[in-house]
Design a protein around this motif. Structure first.
Motif, mmCIF file in Angstrom:
data_model
loop_
_atom_site.group_PDB
_atom_site.id
_atom_site.type_symbol
_atom_site.label_atom_id
_atom_site.label_comp_id
_atom_site.label_asym_id
_atom_site.label_seq_id
_atom_site.Cartn_x
_atom_site.Cartn_y
_atom_site.Cartn_z
ATOM 1 N N ILE A 8 0.834 -1.206 0.000
ATOM 2 C CA ILE A 8 0.000 0.000 0.000
ATOM 3 C C ILE A 8 0.868 1.256 0.000
ATOM 4 C CG2 ILE A 8 -1.763 1.282 1.283
ATOM 5 C CD1 ILE A 8 -2.584 -1.389 2.567
ATOM 6 N N LEU A 9 0.453 2.245 -0.795
ATOM 7 C CA LEU A 9 1.039 3.586 -0.763
ATOM 8 C C LEU A 9 0.038 4.520 -0.088
ATOM 9 C CD1 LEU A 9 2.429 3.746 -4.413
ATOM 10 C CD2 LEU A 9 3.689 3.215 -2.319
ATOM 11 N N PHE A 22 -7.344 11.252 3.600
ATOM 12 C CA PHE A 22 -6.372 10.172 3.631
ATOM 13 C C PHE A 22 -6.734 9.208 2.509
ATOM 14 C CE2 PHE A 22 -5.774 5.739 4.832
ATOM 15 C CZ PHE A 22 -4.415 5.701 5.071
ATOM 16 N N ILE A 23 -5.759 8.906 1.662
ATOM 17 C CA ILE A 23 -5.985 7.974 0.563
ATOM 18 C C ILE A 23 -4.862 6.945 0.576
ATOM 19 C CG2 ILE A 23 -6.193 7.699 -1.944
ATOM 20 C CD1 ILE A 23 -7.035 10.695 -2.008
ATOM 21 N N SER A 24 -5.212 5.683 0.415
ATOM 22 C CA SER A 24 -4.201 4.644 0.243
ATOM 23 C C SER A 24 -4.656 3.708 -0.864
ATOM 24 C CB SER A 24 -3.956 3.878 1.540
ATOM 25 O OG SER A 24 -5.087 3.138 1.913
ATOM 26 N N SER A 25 -3.666 3.118 -1.547
ATOM 27 C CA SER A 25 -3.969 2.237 -2.671
ATOM 28 C C SER A 25 -2.758 1.371 -2.983
ATOM 29 C CB SER A 25 -4.330 3.079 -3.899
ATOM 30 O OG SER A 25 -4.531 2.247 -5.025
ATOM 31 N N VAL A 33 6.581 -4.807 -4.845
ATOM 32 C CA VAL A 33 6.393 -6.260 -4.716
ATOM 33 C C VAL A 33 7.646 -6.988 -5.195
ATOM 34 C CG1 VAL A 33 5.062 -8.246 -5.544
ATOM 35 C CG2 VAL A 33 3.880 -6.157 -4.846
ATOM 36 N N ARG A 34 8.225 -6.548 -6.307
ATOM 37 C CA ARG A 34 9.461 -7.177 -6.801
ATOM 38 C C ARG A 34 10.598 -7.002 -5.790
ATOM 39 N NH1 ARG A 34 7.358 -5.631 -11.692
ATOM 40 N NH2 ARG A 34 8.345 -3.592 -11.778
ATOM 41 N N ASN A 48 -5.208 -3.374 -2.402
ATOM 42 C CA ASN A 48 -6.042 -2.330 -1.816
ATOM 43 C C ASN A 48 -6.430 -1.436 -2.991
ATOM 44 O OD1 ASN A 48 -7.055 0.006 -0.681
ATOM 45 N ND2 ASN A 48 -5.391 0.284 0.765
ATOM 46 N N ILE A 49 -7.628 -1.631 -3.528
ATOM 47 C CA ILE A 49 -8.058 -0.873 -4.699
ATOM 48 C C ILE A 49 -8.161 0.596 -4.338
ATOM 49 C CG2 ILE A 49 -9.921 -0.580 -6.381
ATOM 50 C CD1 ILE A 49 -10.332 -3.716 -5.926
ATOM 51 N N VAL A 50 -8.852 0.906 -3.254
ATOM 52 C CA VAL A 50 -8.883 2.280 -2.744
ATOM 53 C C VAL A 50 -9.348 2.266 -1.293
ATOM 54 C CG1 VAL A 50 -11.238 2.822 -3.484
ATOM 55 C CG2 VAL A 50 -9.599 4.667 -3.195
ATOM 56 N N ASN A 51 -8.725 3.119 -0.503
ATOM 57 C CA ASN A 51 -9.155 3.387 0.864
ATOM 58 C C ASN A 51 -9.131 4.906 0.989
ATOM 59 O OD1 ASN A 51 -9.704 3.521 3.581
ATOM 60 N ND2 ASN A 51 -7.749 2.676 4.228
ATOM 61 N N TYR A 52 -10.295 5.519 1.151
ATOM 62 C CA TYR A 52 -10.403 6.977 1.205
ATOM 63 C C TYR A 52 -11.165 7.370 2.465
ATOM 64 C CZ TYR A 52 -12.150 11.673 0.229
ATOM 65 O OH TYR A 52 -12.460 13.011 0.319
ATOM 66 N N THR A 53 -10.623 8.317 3.202
ATOM 67 C CA THR A 53 -11.305 8.865 4.365
ATOM 68 C C THR A 53 -11.149 10.383 4.361
ATOM 69 O OG1 THR A 53 -10.846 6.891 5.664
ATOM 70 C CG2 THR A 53 -11.442 8.869 6.886
ATOM 71 N N ARG A 54 -12.260 11.080 4.623
ATOM 72 C CA ARG A 54 -12.218 12.545 4.788
ATOM 73 C C ARG A 54 -12.853 12.879 6.129
ATOM 74 N NH1 ARG A 54 -15.587 14.928 0.772
ATOM 75 N NH2 ARG A 54 -17.247 14.832 2.313
ATOM 76 N N LEU A 55 -12.127 13.617 6.939
ATOM 77 C CA LEU A 55 -12.629 14.103 8.218
ATOM 78 C C LEU A 55 -12.759 15.617 8.118
ATOM 79 C CD1 LEU A 55 -10.352 12.022 10.594
ATOM 80 C CD2 LEU A 55 -12.734 11.575 10.006
ATOM 81 N N THR A 56 -13.966 16.130 8.376
ATOM 82 C CA THR A 56 -14.226 17.564 8.301
ATOM 83 C C THR A 56 -14.737 18.038 9.662
ATOM 84 O OG1 THR A 56 -14.853 17.314 5.972
ATOM 85 C CG2 THR A 56 -15.495 19.366 7.062
ATOM 86 N N PRO A 57 -14.067 19.058 10.239
ATOM 87 C CA PRO A 57 -14.548 19.557 11.530
ATOM 88 C C PRO A 57 -15.935 20.188 11.398
ATOM 89 C CG PRO A 57 -12.441 20.597 10.925
ATOM 90 C CD PRO A 57 -12.891 19.766 9.772
#
Length: 87
Positions: A8-9, A22-25, A33-34, A48-57
């Motif tokens: 994951i990046l 926050f985005i990871s993929s 992997v190599r 991990n195709i996509v993991n996205y989270t947004r936190l807004t106060p």
């Protein structure tokens, strides 16, 4: 059942309105992997195709928005059935 490895990046963005994204993929991780083939060994490489989270106060806390899509690879349903039949 084989172990899973999911490369994951991660990316983090802070916005002027105070929100944080926050985005990871696993996109574009083939070289990682190599490079890590010795550590990954016989593990099944998932994605991990996509993991996205947004936190807004907001008043009294924060608004949470998230999306997650992961492919852990392999034939897990049939593996579980086979293991269940062996018990």
């Amino acid at each position: 059942m084989s172990n899973r490895t999911i490369p994951i990046l991660f990316y983090l963005k802070t916005n002027p309105n105070g929100s944080v994204e926050f985005i990871s993929s696993s996109k574009d991780t083939d070289e990682i992997v190599r490079q890590q083939a010795g550590l990954i060994d016989k593990d099944v490489v998932g994605e991990n195709i996509v993991n996205y989270t947004r936190l807004t106060p907001v008043k009294g806390g924060c608004e949470w928005v998230s999306v997650l899509c992961i492919d852990i690879a392999g034939d897990i349903p049939n593996t579980l059935k086979r293991q269940g039949a062996e018990i």
